[in-house]
Design a protein around this motif. Sequence first.
Motif, PDB file in Angstrom:
ATOM      1  N   ARG A 166       0.873  -1.340   0.117  1.00 30.38           N
ATOM      2  CA  ARG A 166       0.023   0.114   0.188  1.00 30.38           C
ATOM      3  C   ARG A 166       0.704   1.249  -0.094  1.00 30.38           C
ATOM      4  O   ARG A 166       0.648   2.113  -0.834  1.00 30.38           O
ATOM      5  N   LEU A 167       1.981   1.262   0.694  1.00 34.63           N
ATOM      6  CA  LEU A 167       2.814   2.420   0.868  1.00 34.63           C
ATOM      7  C   LEU A 167       3.542   2.557  -0.443  1.00 34.63           C
ATOM      8  O   LEU A 167       3.553   3.588  -0.876  1.00 34.63           O
ATOM      9  N   GLU A 168       3.985   1.403  -1.055  1.00 36.12           N
ATOM     10  CA  GLU A 168       4.486   1.750  -2.459  1.00 36.12           C
ATOM     11  C   GLU A 168       3.688   1.968  -3.353  1.00 36.12           C
ATOM     12  O   GLU A 168       4.036   3.038  -4.377  1.00 36.12           O
ATOM     13  N   LYS A 169       2.349   1.811  -3.437  1.00 38.74           N
ATOM     14  CA  LYS A 169       1.293   2.212  -4.408  1.00 38.74           C
ATOM     15  C   LYS A 169       1.365   3.756  -4.108  1.00 38.74           C
ATOM     16  O   LYS A 169       1.160   4.715  -5.135  1.00 38.74           O
ATOM     17  N   LEU A 221       1.952   6.862  -6.857  1.00 40.20           N
ATOM     18  CA  LEU A 221       1.159   7.704  -7.270  1.00 40.20           C
ATOM     19  C   LEU A 221       1.549   9.264  -7.072  1.00 40.20           C
ATOM     20  O   LEU A 221       1.609  10.166  -7.967  1.00 40.20           O
ATOM     21  N   MET A 222       2.382   9.366  -5.912  1.00 39.52           N
ATOM     22  CA  MET A 222       2.819  10.695  -5.501  1.00 39.52           C
ATOM     23  C   MET A 222       3.881  11.107  -6.326  1.00 39.52           C
ATOM     24  O   MET A 222       3.875  12.358  -6.819  1.00 39.52           O
ATOM     25  N   LEU A 223       4.638  10.402  -6.870  1.00 40.50           N
ATOM     26  CA  LEU A 223       5.818  10.597  -8.009  1.00 40.50           C
ATOM     27  C   LEU A 223       5.209  10.729  -9.462  1.00 40.50           C
ATOM     28  O   LEU A 223       5.444  11.718 -10.189  1.00 40.50           O
ATOM     29  N   GLU A 224       4.180  10.094  -9.738  1.00 37.49           N
ATOM     30  CA  GLU A 224       3.364  10.452 -10.802  1.00 37.49           C
ATOM     31  C   GLU A 224       2.932  11.840 -11.014  1.00 37.49           C
ATOM     32  O   GLU A 224       2.787  12.333 -12.145  1.00 37.49           O
ATOM     33  N   GLN A 225       2.334  12.104  -9.642  1.00 38.88           N
ATOM     34  CA  GLN A 225       1.799  13.448  -9.703  1.00 38.88           C
ATOM     35  C   GLN A 225       2.856  14.687  -9.734  1.00 38.88           C
ATOM     36  O   GLN A 225       2.465  15.669 -10.355  1.00 38.88           O
ATOM     37  N   LYS A 226       3.953  14.025  -9.327  1.00 37.40           N
ATOM     38  CA  LYS A 226       5.090  15.195  -9.182  1.00 37.40           C
ATOM     39  C   LYS A 226       5.755  15.557 -10.725  1.00 37.40           C
ATOM     40  O   LYS A 226       5.963  16.648 -10.782  1.00 37.40           O
TER      41      LYS A 226
END
Length: 130
Positions: A117-120, A124-129
């Motif tokens: 869950r943390l990896e996911k 997602l945070m990296l993709e948004q960045k």
Amino acid sequence: MNEEKDWYGPDSATFGDRLAGAREAAGMTQAELARRLGVKKTTIADWENDLSEPRANRLSMMAGLVNVSIMWLLTGEGEGMDAPVGEGEGGMELSTAVAELRAIRGEMRVCAERAARLEKKMRLMLEQKN
């Protein structure tokens, strides 16, 4: 509490342990039980290794085929099997060790799910960045 309940009880055994013990006591191989239930042998192996669980209809059929109650398969309580023959005082030590190993495996499964869950979330945070 008697030794028979301890051997397959909720603190000493999992659903998979009880299924494997009942299947063996019924004199069936995984392949035979799979054929009689209409599932693949790998499905039986997954159930016995606690990687997946059967649906209610298969659970009911399975309990009848291995001659134990559904409740016993699920919880270790009710009509089931006695402790394996030849299990003396050393068997209780082994039973305790098996219970501890099962608890550790359960904790590892929970940690692996948390890590996933943390990896996911981080992905997602990296993709948004970007």
